[in-house]
Motif scaffolding. Structure first.
Motif, short mmCIF file in Angstrom:
data_model
loop_
_atom_site.label_atom_id
_atom_site.label_comp_id
_atom_site.label_asym_id
_atom_site.label_seq_id
_atom_site.Cartn_x
_atom_site.Cartn_y
_atom_site.Cartn_z
N UNK A 243 0.60 -1.30 0.07
CA UNK A 243 0.18 -0.11 -0.11
C UNK A 243 1.02 1.34 -0.17
N UNK A 244 0.62 2.75 -0.82
CA UNK A 244 1.51 3.77 -0.96
C UNK A 244 0.50 4.89 -0.73
N UNK A 245 1.08 5.78 0.11
CA UNK A 245 0.17 6.99 -0.42
C UNK A 245 1.77 7.76 -0.11
N UNK B 215 6.00 3.82 1.91
CA UNK B 215 4.77 2.35 1.93
C UNK B 215 4.76 1.15 2.88
N UNK B 216 4.45 0.46 2.50
CA UNK B 216 3.63 -0.63 4.03
C UNK B 216 3.09 -1.27 3.36
N UNK C 273 6.98 -16.99 -2.15
CA UNK C 273 6.66 -16.73 -0.41
C UNK C 273 6.37 -15.47 -0.57
N UNK C 274 5.44 -14.55 -0.21
CA UNK C 274 4.49 -13.53 0.50
C UNK C 274 5.52 -12.99 1.48
N UNK C 275 5.88 -11.89 1.36
CA UNK C 275 6.66 -10.98 2.46
C UNK C 275 5.39 -10.41 3.33
N UNK C 276 5.21 -10.87 4.29
CA UNK C 276 4.23 -9.62 4.91
C UNK C 276 4.83 -8.85 5.62
N UNK C 277 6.04 -8.65 5.82
CA UNK C 277 6.54 -6.68 6.68
C UNK C 277 7.51 -6.86 6.23
N UNK C 278 7.11 -5.27 5.85
CA UNK C 278 7.54 -3.90 4.64
C UNK C 278 7.38 -3.12 5.49
N UNK C 279 7.85 -2.04 5.62
CA UNK C 279 7.39 -0.38 5.33
C UNK C 279 8.46 -0.02 4.89
#
Length: 221
Positions: free
Chosen positions: A115-117, A131-132, A145-151
């Motif tokens: 998600x971007x703002x 970015x989150x 493999x799904x990345x779950x933790x990102x900011x």
């Protein structure tokens, strides 16, 4: 009693300074004016490092925002990008994207939902794109493999003489098994090659001619 209170305060302050990891310069390409920094993410127990890449490019601010809004061009400049598409749009400044990032064999490729703002500072005209992770907005694909933790953030700050400072900062936990050497190289290669490609692609006439109603350019010096 005073001695023990003083000792306790010293320990607490020392712990705070250790947890607030400082940025360390990992790579400096003087010819292309690219610096890459890494650090352990503050207030996180993760073993993976956060990165920050910085460069300076002569351009207006708008083309950078237009580039990040362009799904068709994404894999031409984003390092290790295999696929990129927007899967949701709340407004022109709030979007959700899905992407696949290639990993070297035999490591499994990763996919990300982000998600971007976009926000612009009215005083200095700097644009920040936050970015989150929005990992649960797209169904899992067993091939990745799904990345779950990102900011993270993209920041475009106008400076003197028509130059924009570009800063790309990101923390990402790649999930699954990842060799430590690969993890260490990825946090340097990703910002470096992404910014190196960005320096070239931003010169495209179709980007330089872009106008966006939600982005203002600073007055000419």
């Amino acid at each position: 009693m005073k001695y023990y209170i003083l000792l306790l305060m010293t320990i607490l302050l020392s712990s705070t300074s250790v947890s607030a990891s400082e940025w360390e310069l990992e790579k400096y390409d003087e010819d292309n004016d690219i610096k890459v920094y890494t650090r352990l993410k503050p207030n996180s127990d993760s073993e993976f490092k956060e990165f920050k890449g910085v460069t300076h490019i002569k351009s207006r601010v708008t083309p950078f925002v237009a580039l990040l809004d362009n799904a068709e061009l994404a894999c031409e400049w984003m390092h290790n990008c295999v696929k990129f598409e927007f899967v949701g749009e709340t407004s022109a400044t709030q979007k959700t994207s899905y992407s696949i990032n290639k990993a070297p064999w035999p490591v499994t490729d990763r996919d990300l939902v982000v998600y971007s703002e976009t926000i612009q500072d009215k005083d200095n005209y700097a644009v920040t794109i936050s970015l989150s992770s929005a990992f649960d907005k797209v169904a899992n694909d067993d091939d990745y493999i799904r990345v779950k933790e990102l900011d993270g953030t993209w920041t475009f700050t106008p400076m003197d003489n028509g130059v924009v400072e570009v800063s790309y900062q990101l923390f990402l936990d790649p999930a699954g098994n990842l060799p430590s050497m690969l993890a260490a190289s990825t946090v340097v290669d990703t910002p470096y090659y992404t910014l190196l490609n960005l320096r070239e692609i931003i010169a495209k006439p179709e980007l330089q001619s872009q106008q966006l109603t939600y982005i203002s350019e600073p007055p000419a010096n």
